[in-house]
Design a protein around this motif. Structure first.
Motif, PDB file in Angstrom:
ATOM      1  N   GLY A  31       0.800  -1.222   0.000  1.00 43.53           N
ATOM      2  CA  GLY A  31       0.000   0.000   0.000  1.00 43.53           C
ATOM      3  C   GLY A  31       0.829   1.267   0.000  1.00 43.53           C
ATOM      4  O   GLY A  31       0.313   2.356   0.259  1.00 43.53           O
ATOM      5  N   SER A  32       2.133   1.129  -0.307  1.00 46.35           N
ATOM      6  CA  SER A  32       3.008   2.299  -0.344  1.00 46.35           C
ATOM      7  C   SER A  32       2.763   3.154  -1.578  1.00 46.35           C
ATOM      8  O   SER A  32       3.102   4.339  -1.604  1.00 46.35           O
ATOM      9  CB  SER A  32       4.473   1.875  -0.308  1.00 46.35           C
ATOM     10  N   THR A  33       2.207   2.557  -2.619  1.00 48.99           N
ATOM     11  CA  THR A  33       1.913   3.294  -3.834  1.00 48.99           C
ATOM     12  C   THR A  33       0.816   2.565  -4.581  1.00 48.99           C
ATOM     13  O   THR A  33       0.351   1.490  -4.161  1.00 48.99           O
ATOM     14  CB  THR A  33       3.162   3.438  -4.716  1.00 48.99           C
ATOM     15  N   GLU A  34       0.404   3.137  -5.683  1.00 50.10           N
ATOM     16  CA  GLU A  34      -0.554   2.506  -6.583  1.00 50.10           C
ATOM     17  C   GLU A  34      -0.231   2.974  -7.993  1.00 50.10           C
ATOM     18  O   GLU A  34       0.423   4.003  -8.196  1.00 50.10           O
ATOM     19  CB  GLU A  34      -1.992   2.882  -6.200  1.00 50.10           C
ATOM     20  N   ARG A  35      -0.656   2.193  -8.961  1.00 58.21           N
ATOM     21  CA  ARG A  35      -0.395   2.570 -10.352  1.00 58.21           C
ATOM     22  C   ARG A  35      -1.327   3.708 -10.749  1.00 58.21           C
ATOM     23  O   ARG A  35      -2.506   3.701 -10.438  1.00 58.21           O
ATOM     24  CB  ARG A  35      -0.596   1.380 -11.286  1.00 58.21           C
ATOM     25  N   HIS A  36      -0.761   4.675 -11.435  1.00 57.21           N
ATOM     26  CA  HIS A  36      -1.557   5.793 -11.920  1.00 57.21           C
ATOM     27  C   HIS A  36      -2.235   5.382 -13.222  1.00 57.21           C
ATOM     28  O   HIS A  36      -1.615   4.704 -14.055  1.00 57.21           O
ATOM     29  CB  HIS A  36      -0.670   7.018 -12.155  1.00 57.21           C
ATOM     30  N   PRO A  37      -3.498   5.750 -13.447  1.00 53.48           N
ATOM     31  CA  PRO A  37      -4.196   5.297 -14.656  1.00 53.48           C
ATOM     32  C   PRO A  37      -3.538   5.761 -15.950  1.00 53.48           C
ATOM     33  O   PRO A  37      -3.730   5.131 -16.995  1.00 53.48           O
ATOM     34  CB  PRO A  37      -5.610   5.886 -14.502  1.00 53.48           C
ATOM     35  N   PHE A  38      -2.769   6.846 -15.916  1.00 47.60           N
ATOM     36  CA  PHE A  38      -2.116   7.332 -17.130  1.00 47.60           C
ATOM     37  C   PHE A  38      -0.652   6.931 -17.214  1.00 47.60           C
ATOM     38  O   PHE A  38       0.076   7.375 -18.078  1.00 47.60           O
ATOM     39  CB  PHE A  38      -2.260   8.854 -17.232  1.00 47.60           C
ATOM     40  N   GLY A  39      -0.202   6.082 -16.271  1.00 50.57           N
ATOM     41  CA  GLY A  39       1.157   5.571 -16.338  1.00 50.57           C
ATOM     42  C   GLY A  39       1.995   5.936 -15.133  1.00 50.57           C
ATOM     43  O   GLY A  39       1.834   7.000 -14.541  1.00 50.57           O
ATOM     44  N   GLY A  40       2.887   5.039 -14.754  1.00 52.32           N
ATOM     45  CA  GLY A  40       3.794   5.284 -13.655  1.00 52.32           C
ATOM     46  C   GLY A  40       3.191   5.000 -12.302  1.00 52.32           C
ATOM     47  O   GLY A  40       2.043   4.559 -12.170  1.00 52.32           O
ATOM     48  N   LEU A  41       3.991   5.246 -11.268  1.00 50.54           N
ATOM     49  CA  LEU A  41       3.531   5.089  -9.895  1.00 50.54           C
ATOM     50  C   LEU A  41       3.024   6.434  -9.391  1.00 50.54           C
ATOM     51  O   LEU A  41       3.628   7.477  -9.640  1.00 50.54           O
ATOM     52  CB  LEU A  41       4.683   4.608  -9.009  1.00 50.54           C
ATOM     53  N   THR A  42       1.929   6.410  -8.674  1.00 41.05           N
ATOM     54  CA  THR A  42       1.302   7.648  -8.218  1.00 41.05           C
ATOM     55  C   THR A  42       2.204   8.352  -7.205  1.00 41.05           C
ATOM     56  O   THR A  42       2.630   7.762  -6.214  1.00 41.05           O
ATOM     57  CB  THR A  42      -0.071   7.360  -7.586  1.00 41.05           C
ATOM     58  N   THR A  43       2.509   9.597  -7.501  1.00 45.07           N
ATOM     59  CA  THR A  43       3.423  10.366  -6.662  1.00 45.07           C
ATOM     60  C   THR A  43       2.826  11.723  -6.321  1.00 45.07           C
ATOM     61  O   THR A  43       1.983  12.246  -7.037  1.00 45.07           O
ATOM     62  CB  THR A  43       4.781  10.571  -7.365  1.00 45.07           C
ATOM     63  N   GLN A  44       3.296  12.289  -5.220  1.00 45.55           N
ATOM     64  CA  GLN A  44       2.817  13.587  -4.761  1.00 45.55           C
ATOM     65  C   GLN A  44       3.556  14.696  -5.513  1.00 45.55           C
ATOM     66  O   GLN A  44       4.785  14.756  -5.478  1.00 45.55           O
ATOM     67  CB  GLN A  44       3.052  13.725  -3.257  1.00 45.55           C
ATOM     68  N   PRO A  45       2.833  15.593  -6.180  1.00 49.51           N
ATOM     69  CA  PRO A  45       3.511  16.680  -6.895  1.00 49.51           C
ATOM     70  C   PRO A  45       4.358  17.523  -5.947  1.00 49.51           C
ATOM     71  O   PRO A  45       3.944  17.847  -4.834  1.00 49.51           O
ATOM     72  CB  PRO A  45       2.338  17.507  -7.466  1.00 49.51           C
ATOM     73  N   GLY A  46       5.562  17.842  -6.392  1.00 44.78           N
ATOM     74  CA  GLY A  46       6.419  18.741  -5.633  1.00 44.78           C
ATOM     75  C   GLY A  46       7.342  18.076  -4.629  1.00 44.78           C
ATOM     76  O   GLY A  46       8.398  18.614  -4.314  1.00 44.78           O
ATOM     77  N   THR A  47       6.966  16.908  -4.104  1.00 43.63           N
ATOM     78  CA  THR A  47       7.800  16.270  -3.082  1.00 43.63           C
ATOM     79  C   THR A  47       8.480  14.998  -3.575  1.00 43.63           C
ATOM     80  O   THR A  47       9.502  14.582  -3.017  1.00 43.63           O
ATOM     81  CB  THR A  47       6.976  15.897  -1.838  1.00 43.63           C
ATOM     82  N   TYR A 105      10.320   7.679  -1.614  1.00 38.22           N
ATOM     83  CA  TYR A 105      10.370   8.768  -2.576  1.00 38.22           C
ATOM     84  C   TYR A 105      10.771   8.173  -3.927  1.00 38.22           C
ATOM     85  O   TYR A 105      11.297   7.059  -3.995  1.00 38.22           O
ATOM     86  CB  TYR A 105      11.413   9.815  -2.167  1.00 38.22           C
ATOM     87  N   VAL A 106      10.542   8.924  -4.987  1.00 36.34           N
ATOM     88  CA  VAL A 106      10.882   8.414  -6.320  1.00 36.34           C
ATOM     89  C   VAL A 106      11.435   9.553  -7.155  1.00 36.34           C
ATOM     90  O   VAL A 106      11.048  10.711  -6.978  1.00 36.34           O
ATOM     91  CB  VAL A 106       9.636   7.783  -6.994  1.00 36.34           C
ATOM     92  N   GLN A 107      12.388   9.227  -8.032  1.00 37.01           N
ATOM     93  CA  GLN A 107      12.845  10.221  -8.996  1.00 37.01           C
ATOM     94  C   GLN A 107      12.946   9.588 -10.374  1.00 37.01           C
ATOM     95  O   GLN A 107      13.147   8.380 -10.510  1.00 37.01           O
ATOM     96  CB  GLN A 107      14.181  10.828  -8.577  1.00 37.01           C
ATOM     97  N   GLY A 108      12.781  10.418 -11.407  1.00 37.42           N
ATOM     98  CA  GLY A 108      12.835   9.918 -12.772  1.00 37.42           C
ATOM     99  C   GLY A 108      11.466   9.657 -13.353  1.00 37.42           C
ATOM    100  O   GLY A 108      10.435   9.968 -12.762  1.00 37.42           O
ATOM    101  N   ASN A 109      11.452   9.035 -14.524  1.00 30.66           N
ATOM    102  CA  ASN A 109      10.220   8.929 -15.300  1.00 30.66           C
ATOM    103  C   ASN A 109       9.281   7.817 -14.869  1.00 30.66           C
ATOM    104  O   ASN A 109       8.237   7.619 -15.491  1.00 30.66           O
ATOM    105  CB  ASN A 109      10.559   8.751 -16.782  1.00 30.66           C
ATOM    106  N   ILE A 110       9.619   7.102 -13.813  1.00 28.72           N
ATOM    107  CA  ILE A 110       8.661   6.121 -13.294  1.00 28.72           C
ATOM    108  C   ILE A 110       7.579   6.812 -12.472  1.00 28.72           C
ATOM    109  O   ILE A 110       6.532   6.237 -12.177  1.00 28.72           O
ATOM    110  CB  ILE A 110       9.385   5.045 -12.462  1.00 28.72           C
ATOM    111  N   ALA A 111       7.788   8.086 -12.127  1.00 26.95           N
ATOM    112  CA  ALA A 111       6.820   8.853 -11.339  1.00 26.95           C
ATOM    113  C   ALA A 111       5.685   9.337 -12.222  1.00 26.95           C
ATOM    114  O   ALA A 111       5.907   9.821 -13.336  1.00 26.95           O
ATOM    115  CB  ALA A 111       7.503  10.051 -10.678  1.00 26.95           C
ATOM    116  N   SER A 112       4.460   9.236 -11.729  1.00 24.72           N
ATOM    117  CA  SER A 112       3.297   9.678 -12.510  1.00 24.72           C
ATOM    118  C   SER A 112       3.322  11.173 -12.766  1.00 24.72           C
ATOM    119  O   SER A 112       2.696  11.665 -13.709  1.00 24.72           O
ATOM    120  CB  SER A 112       2.009   9.314 -11.773  1.00 24.72           C
TER     121      SER A 112
END
Length: 488
Positions: free
Chosen positions: A424-440, A454-461
């Motif tokens: 439950g640390s993340t979920e897939r975003h419907p438009f691609g990638g792992l769902t991430t908080q904007p800005g953080t 935390y995540v960096q790079g293009n795997i972030a939604s």
């Protein structure tokens, strides 16, 4: 505090550099990497000299806020002057040399961290799982167990897709890097068909020509569009078309970002330079209408052109759009991805003049050709391949040059991603990638920021569908270093 970083590519180098520059209380850092290309990633491992970096030095820095960090490294090595790109007036070195810069930057950052009291270690094993009872725990393929307070997913892009089902067919090369090894499999007189016409396809064509390949080379894709040609950098700090200004305008309007807003900022920027917006729009339109070789020749003649339109557009795609991308409407995001991907990609990821000149000469000699409208590739019953576009033709060998799309999970990280989803640390975003908080950059699970990841790079939604360039990753790493070391 113990920080675990999963992946040891360019983004992690930038993160270590940023952490070394922080004044945070020292703790422990463990970096995990399953491949042997530590600090270099897929793109910058040892390879033949013809495989050049596809950007001028200011676009390749690994230090956020310091565009000249990589340039200074080059200037300290006068032997690299032989790689001068006459069009850019700057050295454009082989990718393996840039990989050495990343290694040096990582080693200097680690030494600095250790002097400041940090414990830093590199574990040559991939992280395959995550669990959390009282502690957050990373599990490695080698059976290691590492308890961490904060963790960063920095795994880079995934593997190319086998879109035509050719992986097991003799004569097909799916992963082209490192080119020195893969191109050694290609007999010099064979007809080579390359899937794609972007930067990787240019690398392959230039690599073949530079090593004495005499057979024909065909670049084939659906669009038949080549990357734009990089222009000579002109130092200029935008006043309007900046991430900060675009974000401020959005906050003031309390509305979603629109393309109209970004176009307005571009018009203001060019107007204050005394340059017209129409020149830029003509260039964008020509991307889809001008014959590719004619466009290549024309853009080579404009390498030193003072008009800033294309330079500003590339900068906006790389720096401004990522800053406000999460605030775009889903309708605009879908439209840009589906209708304008090729145009955006080729304008924001141009080839350096050195490679463009080699490619143009190869087109003019007839050795290289470009075919649009690719539909199908089938293995022949005895040897070689049949290609279908507006007609049918044959090739002896096929090399894939289509990179994985944004948000693709690398195979080596698949087990870890599954365990993050299960926890439950993340979920897939419907438009691609792992769902991430904007800005953080924090992973979101059930709408709540995860306390560890935390995540960096293009795997972030929250990232765009264009692969983030080194400068963008360096800026992202600087923000992430602050977030990781801030009290929670």
């Amino acid at each position: 505090m113990h920080i675990g970083i999963v992946g040891a590519g360019m983004a992690t180098v930038a993160l270590l550099d940023a952490l070394a520059d922080s004044d945070a209380e020292p703790g422990e850092i463990t970096v995990f990497e399953s491949s042997s290309a530590v600090w270099r990633g897929r793109a910058y491992q040892c390879d033949q000299d013809s495989v050049r970096v596809n950007a001028p030095p200011m676009a390749m820095t690994a230090r956020g806020g310091d565009l000249d960090h990589y340039l200074r490294w080059l200037q300290e090595r006068p032997e690299l002057a032989r790689y001068l790109d006459e069009g850019l007036g700057l050295p454009v070195v082989p990718r393996a040399v840039y990989g050495q810069y990343l290694e040096d930057t990582a080693h200097i950052a680690i030494a600095g961290l250790r002097r400041d009291g940090w414990q830093v270690s590199v574990v040559n094993s991939g992280v395959t799982g995550f669990s959390r009872e009282t502690d957050a725990t990373l599990h490695t393929a080698a059976g290691g167990i590492f308890r961490v307070d904060r963790a960063v997913l920095s795994v880079g892009g995934g593997q190319p897709h086998d879109s035509y089902g050719l992986a097991a067919v003799p004569g097909y090369i799916h992963e082209p890097y490192p080119l020195y090894r893969r191109l050694a499999e290609v007999p010099a007189d064979r007809h080579v068909a390359v899937i794609g016409s972007g930067l990787t396809a240019v690398d392959i064509a230039v690599g073949l020509v530079s090593t004495g390949h005499t057979g024909p080379i065909t670049l084939m894709s659906r669009s038949g569009v080549l990357p734009a040609v990089q222009q000579r950098p002109i130092r200029y700090e935008p006043q309007h078309l900046t991430p900060e200004n675009a974000s401020r305008r959005v906050r003031e309007s309390r509305d979603q970002v629109t393309l109209t807003l970004l176009i307005e900022l571009m018009k203001k920027e060019l107007s204050e330079l005394g340059q017209d917006f129409g020149t830029l729009t003509d260039e964008v339109i020509r991307n889809d209408t001008e014959p590719p070789v004619q466009r290549l020749r024309r853009q080579l003649s404009l390498v030193a052109d003072p008009h800033q339109g294309r330079r500003l557009l590339g900068r906006a795609i790389r720096a401004v759009v990522p800053a406000v991308w999460p605030l775009f409407s889903e309708q605009d995001k879908t439209m840009l991805r589906s209708e304008h991907f090729r145009t955006i990609n080729c304008l924001s990821s141009p080839m350096v003049p050195h490679n463009a000149n080699i490619l143009l000469r190869s087109f003019e000699s007839g050795q290289v050709r470009l075919r649009p409208g690719l539909q199908q590739i089938r293995p022949r019953s005895f040897a070689g391949f049949t290609v279908t576009d507006d007609t049918e033709w044959t090739a002896d060998m096929v090399i894939n040059a289509v990179n994985p799309p944004a948000y693709t999970v690398p195979q080596a990280a698949a087990g870890l991603i599954r365990s993050l989803l299960t926890a439950g640390s993340t979920e897939r975003h419907p438009f691609g990638g792992l769902t991430t908080q904007p800005g953080t950059g924090r992973l979101l699970g059930s709408g709540r920021p995860d306390r560890t990841w935390y995540v960096q790079g293009n795997i972030a939604s929250t990232s765009t569908f264009i692969a983030t360039d080194p400068t963008g990753l360096a800026h992202e790493a600087a923000r992430l270093a602050h977030a990781l070391t801030a009290p929670q």
